[in-house]
Design an enzyme around this catalytic site. Structure first.
Site, PDB file in Angstrom:
ATOM      1  N   ASP A  18       0.882  -1.018   0.026  1.00 40.72           N
ATOM      2  CA  ASP A  18       0.141  -0.165   0.101  1.00 40.72           C
ATOM      3  C   ASP A  18       0.997   1.285   0.205  1.00 40.72           C
ATOM      4  O   ASP A  18       2.137   1.108   0.482  1.00 40.72           O
ATOM      5  CB  ASP A  18      -0.932   0.055   0.996  1.00 40.72           C
ATOM      6  CG  ASP A  18      -1.611   1.160   1.482  1.00 40.72           C
ATOM      7  OD1 ASP A  18      -2.440   1.387   0.450  1.00 40.72           O
ATOM      8  OD2 ASP A  18      -1.625   2.016   2.522  1.00 40.72           O
ATOM      9  N   ASP A  27       0.021   5.238   0.916  1.00 42.89           N
ATOM     10  CA  ASP A  27       0.017   6.120   2.149  1.00 42.89           C
ATOM     11  C   ASP A  27      -0.128   5.376   3.449  1.00 42.89           C
ATOM     12  O   ASP A  27      -1.298   4.577   3.594  1.00 42.89           O
ATOM     13  CB  ASP A  27      -1.445   6.722   1.635  1.00 42.89           C
ATOM     14  CG  ASP A  27      -0.959   7.826   0.405  1.00 42.89           C
ATOM     15  OD1 ASP A  27       0.181   8.004   0.067  1.00 42.89           O
ATOM     16  OD2 ASP A  27      -1.995   8.092  -0.265  1.00 42.89           O
TER      17      ASP A  27
END
Length: 192
Positions: free
Chosen positions: A12, A14
């Site tokens: 991922d 952020d």
């Protein structure tokens, strides 16, 4: 003849690799790596792991920024990664707002299935890591091996406890460096 296992990690963006500001990353300057995260990717690369990103980018669907801005953010990210000898080979993202009910916005598994098809890696061989329960839910729904880092959205659980909705058996790591330590130690144990 059985195919050789491919080593692919899906990160991922952020909250896992970079900071997760409340009002979205809306410019290249807004994207700031988390401490040690770039180096963790470099260590994974050195350990033979391919790394790609899977990220919800609902700011696009909400009109908060455009694709050119998103590309500028990723150019900055790639430059900072290269500065420490790290490489992310592709960025996959969902541009939809939550109300669009798409199949690619995590916790839906669509991004992971797309990555599997595009890169030719079976989902069962993909290791996924993110900072939110929806990252883990999407990875598990797709058939990937899911991990959670206690940064970004899960930072509140650093002192203990399991985030609500986390699929059973998903390992938790303090941060991306701790995740890299665990993966590389497992690799060393397999090779021994």
């Amino acid at each position: 003849m059985p195919s050789r296992e491919q080593k692919l990690i899906v990160l991922d963006r952020d909250g896992t690799l970079g900071a997760d500001p409340e009002d979205f990353v809306q410019s290249a300057d807004d994207w700031q790596p988390l401490p040690g995260a770039l180096e963790a990717v470099a260590r994974l690369n050195q350990g033979g792991w391919r790394v790609v990103i899977a990220s919800n980018q609902s700011g696009l669907g909400r009109g908060l920024f455009d694709v050119a801005t998103l590309n500028a953010v990723h150019a900055r990210m790639h430059k900072l990664l290269a500065g420490v000898g790290a490489r992310v080979e592709a960025v996959f993202f969902c541009p939809h707002a939550p109300e669009d009910a798409c199949d690619c916005r995590k916790p839906a598994p669509g991004l992971f299935l797309q990555i599997s098809r595009r890169l030719g890696v079976p989902v069962s061989q993909i290791v996924a890591v993110g900072d939110s329960v929806r990252d883990a839910q999407a990875a598990v729904a797709a058939g990937c091996e899911a991990h959670l880092v206690l940064t970004g959205q899960s930072a509140a659980h650093r002192l203990g406890g399991v985030p609500d909705g986390l699929p059973p058996g998903v390992p938790q790591h303090l941060d991306l460096n701790a995740f890299a330590d665990a993966v590389l130690a497992r690799d060393a144990q397999k090779a021994a």
